[in-house]
Each structure stands twice: as C-alpha cells, then as structure tokens.
Design an enzyme around this catalytic site. Structure first.
Site, PDB file in Angstrom:
ATOM      1  N   HIS A 228      58.111 -13.268   2.193  1.00  0.00           N
ATOM      2  CA  HIS A 228      56.817 -12.988   2.851  1.00  0.00           C
ATOM      3  C   HIS A 228      57.062 -11.911   3.912  1.00  0.00           C
ATOM      4  O   HIS A 228      57.500 -10.822   3.593  1.00  0.00           O
ATOM      5  CB  HIS A 228      56.281 -14.318   3.398  1.00  0.00           C
ATOM      6  CG  HIS A 228      54.859 -14.312   3.875  1.00  0.00           C
ATOM      7  ND1 HIS A 228      53.957 -13.316   3.581  1.00  0.00           N
ATOM      8  CD2 HIS A 228      54.169 -15.215   4.650  1.00  0.00           C
ATOM      9  CE1 HIS A 228      52.790 -13.593   4.148  1.00  0.00           C
ATOM     10  NE2 HIS A 228      52.883 -14.729   4.803  1.00  0.00           N
TER      11      HIS A 228
ATOM     12  N   ASP B 243      54.983  -4.135   2.934  1.00  0.00           N
ATOM     13  CA  ASP B 243      56.283  -4.117   3.602  1.00  0.00           C
ATOM     14  C   ASP B 243      57.166  -2.947   3.166  1.00  0.00           C
ATOM     15  O   ASP B 243      58.154  -2.640   3.837  1.00  0.00           O
ATOM     16  CB  ASP B 243      57.021  -5.441   3.352  1.00  0.00           C
ATOM     17  CG  ASP B 243      56.255  -6.612   3.933  1.00  0.00           C
ATOM     18  OD1 ASP B 243      55.795  -6.499   5.075  1.00  0.00           O
ATOM     19  OD2 ASP B 243      56.101  -7.634   3.238  1.00  0.00           O
TER      20      ASP B 243
HETATM   21  N1  CMX Z   1      62.187  -7.465  -7.484  1.00  0.00           N
HETATM   22  C1  CMX Z   1      62.793  -8.207  -8.439  1.00  0.00           C
HETATM   23  N2  CMX Z   1      62.214  -9.227  -9.070  1.00  0.00           N
HETATM   24  C2  CMX Z   1      60.949  -9.494  -8.744  1.00  0.00           C
HETATM   25  C3  CMX Z   1      60.238  -8.758  -7.792  1.00  0.00           C
HETATM   26  C4  CMX Z   1      60.912  -7.714  -7.138  1.00  0.00           C
HETATM   27  N3  CMX Z   1      60.330  -6.994  -6.180  1.00  0.00           N
HETATM   28  N4  CMX Z   1      59.001  -9.265  -7.687  1.00  0.00           N
HETATM   29  C5  CMX Z   1      58.941 -10.308  -8.528  1.00  0.00           C
HETATM   30  N5  CMX Z   1      60.121 -10.444  -9.179  1.00  0.00           N
HETATM   31  C6  CMX Z   1      60.503 -11.488 -10.110  1.00  0.00           C
HETATM   32  C7  CMX Z   1      60.314 -12.836  -9.451  1.00  0.00           C
HETATM   33  O1  CMX Z   1      61.430 -13.158  -8.618  1.00  0.00           O
HETATM   34  C8  CMX Z   1      60.173 -13.738 -10.655  1.00  0.00           C
HETATM   35  O2  CMX Z   1      61.453 -13.951 -11.177  1.00  0.00           O
HETATM   36  P1  CMX Z   1      61.852 -15.366 -11.840  1.00  0.00           P
HETATM   37  O3  CMX Z   1      60.974 -15.509 -13.024  1.00  0.00           O
HETATM   38  O4  CMX Z   1      63.293 -15.209 -12.158  1.00  0.00           O
HETATM   39  O5  CMX Z   1      61.585 -16.403 -10.807  1.00  0.00           O
HETATM   40  C9  CMX Z   1      59.401 -12.859 -11.637  1.00  0.00           C
HETATM   41  O6  CMX Z   1      59.609 -11.506 -11.204  1.00  0.00           O
HETATM   42  C10 CMX Z   1      57.900 -13.132 -11.643  1.00  0.00           C
HETATM   43  O7  CMX Z   1      57.424 -13.037 -10.322  1.00  0.00           O
HETATM   44  P2  CMX Z   1      55.912 -12.590 -10.036  1.00  0.00           P
HETATM   45  O8  CMX Z   1      55.029 -13.620 -10.662  1.00  0.00           O
HETATM   46  O9  CMX Z   1      55.698 -11.177 -10.408  1.00  0.00           O
HETATM   47  O10 CMX Z   1      55.849 -12.668  -8.464  1.00  0.00           O
HETATM   48  P3  CMX Z   1      55.666 -13.944  -7.523  1.00  0.00           P
HETATM   49  O11 CMX Z   1      54.217 -14.178  -7.360  1.00  0.00           O
HETATM   50  O12 CMX Z   1      56.475 -15.096  -7.992  1.00  0.00           O
HETATM   51  O13 CMX Z   1      56.313 -13.457  -6.160  1.00  0.00           O
HETATM   52  C11 CMX Z   1      56.726 -11.917  -4.405  1.00  0.00           C
HETATM   53  C12 CMX Z   1      55.677 -12.498  -5.345  1.00  0.00           C
HETATM   54  C13 CMX Z   1      56.062 -11.001  -3.398  1.00  0.00           C
HETATM   55  C14 CMX Z   1      57.390 -13.080  -3.649  1.00  0.00           C
HETATM   56  C15 CMX Z   1      57.777 -11.139  -5.243  1.00  0.00           C
HETATM   57  O14 CMX Z   1      57.136 -10.036  -5.874  1.00  0.00           O
HETATM   58  C16 CMX Z   1      58.944 -10.660  -4.425  1.00  0.00           C
HETATM   59  O15 CMX Z   1      59.904 -11.420  -4.239  1.00  0.00           O
HETATM   60  N6  CMX Z   1      58.915  -9.386  -3.917  1.00  0.00           N
HETATM   61  C17 CMX Z   1      59.958  -8.880  -3.050  1.00  0.00           C
HETATM   62  C18 CMX Z   1      59.800  -9.461  -1.640  1.00  0.00           C
HETATM   63  C19 CMX Z   1      58.586  -8.871  -0.945  1.00  0.00           C
HETATM   64  O16 CMX Z   1      58.375  -7.672  -0.939  1.00  0.00           O
HETATM   65  N7  CMX Z   1      57.781  -9.754  -0.309  1.00  0.00           N
HETATM   66  C20 CMX Z   1      56.647  -9.315   0.503  1.00  0.00           C
HETATM   67  C21 CMX Z   1      55.295  -9.614  -0.121  1.00  0.00           C
HETATM   68  C22 CMX Z   1      54.168  -9.204   0.792  1.00  0.00           C
HETATM   69  C23 CMX Z   1      54.114 -10.091   1.995  1.00  0.00           C
HETATM   70  O17 CMX Z   1      53.821 -11.282   1.874  1.00  0.00           O
HETATM   71  O18 CMX Z   1      54.390  -9.615   3.097  1.00  0.00           O
END
Ligand code: CMX
Length: 474
Positions: free
Chosen positions: A310, A411
């Site tokens: 987050h 971010d």
């Molecule tokens: N890099 C690598 N893998 C990623 C990814 C990224 N940026 N974003 C998603 N994935 C992966 C997930 O880890 C998940 O993997 P698993 O199936 O092995 O668990 C898969 O892709 C599916 O995820 P998703 O449904 O697309 O995304 P989620 O809703 O589960 O998660 C988020 C959303 C933001 C946590 C995720 O995209 C992420 O970890 N991003 C990087 C961290 C980040 O930038 N967070 C900030 C978000 C904004 C905020 O709240 O401030």
C-alpha cells in the site's frame, strides 16, 4: 428539526460576530468556535446537510432495502474481497479505466474548480476536504477560513512532542506517526464525552471536532518526526495566515521553495482519498465503526498505509530506482531497464509502483505528478528514468502475465518529485501520504457517524463450510 442540527445551529446562533479566528467558547458543549461570522463555516454547512442525507438513505433503504445488488463468488472470498460491494463511501469513487473522482470530479476538474493559493495553480487541500465532506465546492473565503481554523488548532500537546523525541531515530517514521496519533487519544473530545454518556445523535459533532484537531496537528507532528530523524529536531511554528500545504512544507524546512509548496498542495490533494475499500480507508472506517475515536481510527488506518503493498510503495519505488542506477550505472539503456525489471520479477518480488487492485489504466494521480514534473523538472535524470521505466514496464509486466494491471500507480512518481527538491529520505515518504490520507478518511468517518452507520461485522466461515456451500467434498 433533527436534534444534531438543532444543537449545531444553536451553537451558531449563540456565536456573536468574532474577530477573525479568536478562540472562544460557545454555549455548545464548550467547543471552540472558529468563525469570522461573515461566511458559513464547514461545520455549519455540514450540519445543514445532515438531515437531507439521513432522509435520502432512509428512503432508499425503505423502498429498496431488500433488492439484490450483486453476487459473491468463492474466488472473491479467497481473493481479498475484490469487487464485493459492501461499503458506503461518499467522498470518492474509483473507476477501473478512468481512475478517481472526488465527489464526481476528476483530478483535472478539481485543479480547475477548487480555490488556490494566491499565485498558485494547484488546488488547496482545505478545499478538497470541504468538497469531500459536503460534496460542494467551497468559496475562496470559506477555504481561507478553513486554513485559518486549522492553523488555530495546530498546537500539539507537550507530551506528544516529548513522545516523538523519545522515539529511537531508527524507528520507522510511519511507526512514529502511528504512536503520536494514537497518543492524541488523550485529547479526544469524542472519547471524553462518550465516557460521560453521549447521545448517539451527537456522535458526529465530536467526531468532527476530533477530526479537525487531528488534521490541524498533523503537519507539526509529521514535521517533528522528519526534523528529529533527519535534521536538527527544530520545527518552525505554524504561520497562522498561511495555508495547510505551505505550513507543512515550511515546517519540514522547504517553505522557501514555492514550487515545493505547490507540490505539497498537489500531493496532499491527490493522495487523500481513493474510495473506501483500500486498506487505510477501510481500516479507519472499520475501527471507527466500533466507536473508537477518530485518533485511534486514523492511527489504525495509518498502520495499514505503512505496508509495502500500500502506501510504503512510494519509498520502495525510489529505493528500487536508486538500486537500479547503482547496478546498471549512469548510462541506462532500455535494454538494461528491461533486464532489471525481469531480474526483479524473477527474484519473486513485485515491481513497486506498478499494478493496482482496481485500476486497469495509468493512475491519473501518476499523470498529474508527471505533468508537474514536465513543467518543473523536465531535465531531472531521475524523472527521465521514471519516464523511461513507464515506457518499458507495462510491456514487461504484460509479458510476465501475472498482474491484472501493468500500468503505474500513484507511488511510481511521488518519490522522484520529493527527491528533486531535496527531500531525499525515502523512509519518510509514507508519512506525507499519511497526512494526506487523513484528509480523505476523516470526512467519511464524520459522515459515518452523522448517518448512524453501525458497527461493521461481515460473515466468515472456515474452508470446510465454504466447500459445503459450493457442494464440494474435501
Ligand atoms: N509486480 C509484480 N507482480 C505483480 C505486480 C507488480 N507490480 N502487481 C501485481 N502482481 C502480481 C501479484 O503479486 C499477484 O501475484 P500472485 O498471483 O503470485 O499472488 C498477481 O500479479 C495478480 O495480482 P493483481 O490481481 O494484479 O493485483 P492485486 O490486486 O493482488 O494487488 C497491488 C494489487 C497494488 C498490491 C499489486 O499490484 C502490487 O503488489 N503492486 C506493487 C506494490 C505497489 O505499487 N503498491 C501500491 C499500490 C497503490 C497504493 O495503495 O498506494
């Protein structure tokens, strides 16, 4: 007349014309009044709106309360409740393609419509707060009054200052913020009134007072943490005739740079609210539903914001970019960025700043920061790197095939702007996100209490029971 409104308007009537923001007791529960008596205050306006809002919800529930609005799959239950409609959030709605709208207004619309500081281009956070709470665009005077009210409420208790001073400098700044906001519970008018026996109809008034106090004190608390950990520990006084964004920038030590001050205003606006389901918003709302004070509710939300998936992602992004530069050197080609992205993914790590639980396009909060950078720091090497990554990462993430959204979120950009102006200490960045997030989650907390929202309590089962529900044998 509804009794909450009656109480609030009686407080208004008994408030004689004041000199600008002299603090005085009203006949209403000893709350201070902050008013020039020339313009309607936020509290007065919100009090006026409550009966209509209560009526709307009552009518909606009476006429349509039993209608089905969705279905829930087993995948959603195990998938972090993604997409399940179960929360009410008035301030903002997030569209997966378009991004956030604050009370129906996009970020560019807010930039155009909301009052600004003299000579400034960015909307004032005070104006956004007013919009989020009431759904209305405030006048210039109303925003100036709100700036002055927050400045007047900004003094932090001595023991909070001492508490921050006692934190070891290597305690993460977000943990220090959480400690300070939790300890502000000592000042909570809601908790004190509840202990004495508080009528339900007055919950919102105390929630409002506490929320205004917390917001007003946040810049001094945030700046104290920054100045203690990274500078000389000295924090400038809040300037009573200046706006919230200026004061935060100034207390951090960057008040002389008018571009940084504008950046703070933009930053505080765009990080404030992102509908109700994200961890910090949902947590604040959930904890508040148990009638914990705004201080305890916000502190809980901030603890969620401090997670790397987050709000902590903004520090992670800058660290990731710096590590990339260190590994591949200064002459960064598209190919080396591609390789670095793949090495991150192959190491089983996420690419920070990319992906989102709801969004499926580039985050408009990223776009607004990019526009700011294009205007103010187009030649900054780190900004150029962020732009280059923006061109390459979506392709790599798509090829990787896991994330549902290969585009950047808020971010991915914020840290690069802060470092350009000299705020280089990335472990501090989420504190600024936290100050902004308070401006989004606290209006909803006030609305929750005004609408009499109940304690939250969704249903849970064990896996055995879910298997039974879908007719599976394990
Ligand atoms: N890099 C690598 N893998 C990623 C990814 C990224 N940026 N974003 C998603 N994935 C992966 C997930 O880890 C998940 O993997 P698993 O199936 O092995 O668990 C898969 O892709 C599916 O995820 P998703 O449904 O697309 O995304 P989620 O809703 O589960 O998660 C988020 C959303 C933001 C946590 C995720 O995209 C992420 O970890 N991003 C990087 C961290 C980040 O930038 N967070 C900030 C978000 C904004 C905020 O709240 O401030």
């Amino acid at each position: 007349m509804n009794s909450a409104l009656r109480l609030a308007t009686s407080a208004i009537r008994t408030t004689a014309p004041l000199r600008a923001y002299t603090v005085r007791n009203t006949s209403f529960n000893g709350f201070r009044a902050y008013s020039t008596a020339k313009t309607q205050t936020l509290k007065e306006r919100f009090a006026e709106l409550i009966p209509g809002e209560q009526e709307k919800v009552k009518k909606l529930r009476k006429e349509h309360g039993k209608k089905v609005i969705g279905e829930v799959t087993l995948d959603q239950v195990y998938g972090g409740a993604r997409g399940i409609k179960s929360l009410v959030w008035e301030g903002s709605v997030l569209d997966s393609e378009e991004g956030i709208r604050f009370r129906g207004k996009t970020i560019p619309e807010c930039q155009q419509l909301l009052p600004k500081a003299p000579g400034g281009k960015q909307p004032l956070p005070e104006a956004l707060f007013w919009l989020l709470l009431t759904g209305e665009v405030p006048s210039e005077q109303q925003v100036r009054d709100l700036s002055a009210e927050w400045a007047a409420r900004s003094t932090i208790p001595k023991f909070i200052e001492e508490l921050i001073d006692r934190c070891p400098p290597d305690l993460h700044p977000m943990a220090q913020l959480s400690v300070a906001i939790t300890a502000l519970e000592h000042e909570s008018s809601f908790a004190k009134a509840y202990a004495k026996g508080l009528n339900k109809k007055d919950y919102w008034l105390y929630t409002y007072e506490d929320s205004m106090d917390v917001i007003a004190k946040l810049p001094t608390i945030a700046a104290k943490i920054y100045r203690n950990v990274f500078k000389d520990g000295k924090v400038a006084d809040v300037q009573k005739d200046k706006d919230y964004g200026f004061n935060l920038a100034n207390q951090l030590g960057f008040g002389d740079n008018k571009d940084f001050v504008e950046l703070m205003r933009l930053y505080l606006v765009i990080h404030s609210d992102h509908e109700g389901g994200n961890v910090s918003a949902h947590t604040t709302h959930l904890v508040g539903s148990a009638l914990s004070s705004p201080m305890l509710s916000l502190a809980a939300g901030l603890n969620g914001l401090a997670g790397p998936l987050h709000g902590l992602a903004n520090q992670e992004v800058l660290n990731w970019l710096v590590a990339m530069k260190k590994e591949v050197g200064d002459d960064i080609s598209d190919e080396s960025i591609k390789n670095y992205l793949w090495s991150t993914l192959k190491a089983g790590k996420v690419v920070p700043g990319y992906g989102h639980a709801v969004l499926r396009k580039t985050d408009p909060r990223y776009v607004s920061q990019r526009e700011f950078a294009l205007e103010h720091l187009p030649e900054d090497p780190m900004f150029k790197l962020v732009s280059q990554v923006y061109n390459i990462a979506p392709g790599v993430l798509t090829e990787h095939g896991k994330t549902k959204n290969p585009y950047p979120n808020v971010d991915a950009h914020s840290g690069v702007l802060l470092q350009y102006y000299g705020l280089t200490e990335s472990s501090y960045y989420t504190v600024l996100f936290g100050v902004s997030r308070a401006l989004g989650v606290l209006p909803q907390l006030i609305i929750d209490r005004a609408l009499g929202m109940p304690i939250e309590r969704p249903k849970s089962f064990d896996t055995k029971h879910y298997a039974k529900l879908v007719g599976a044998t394990l």
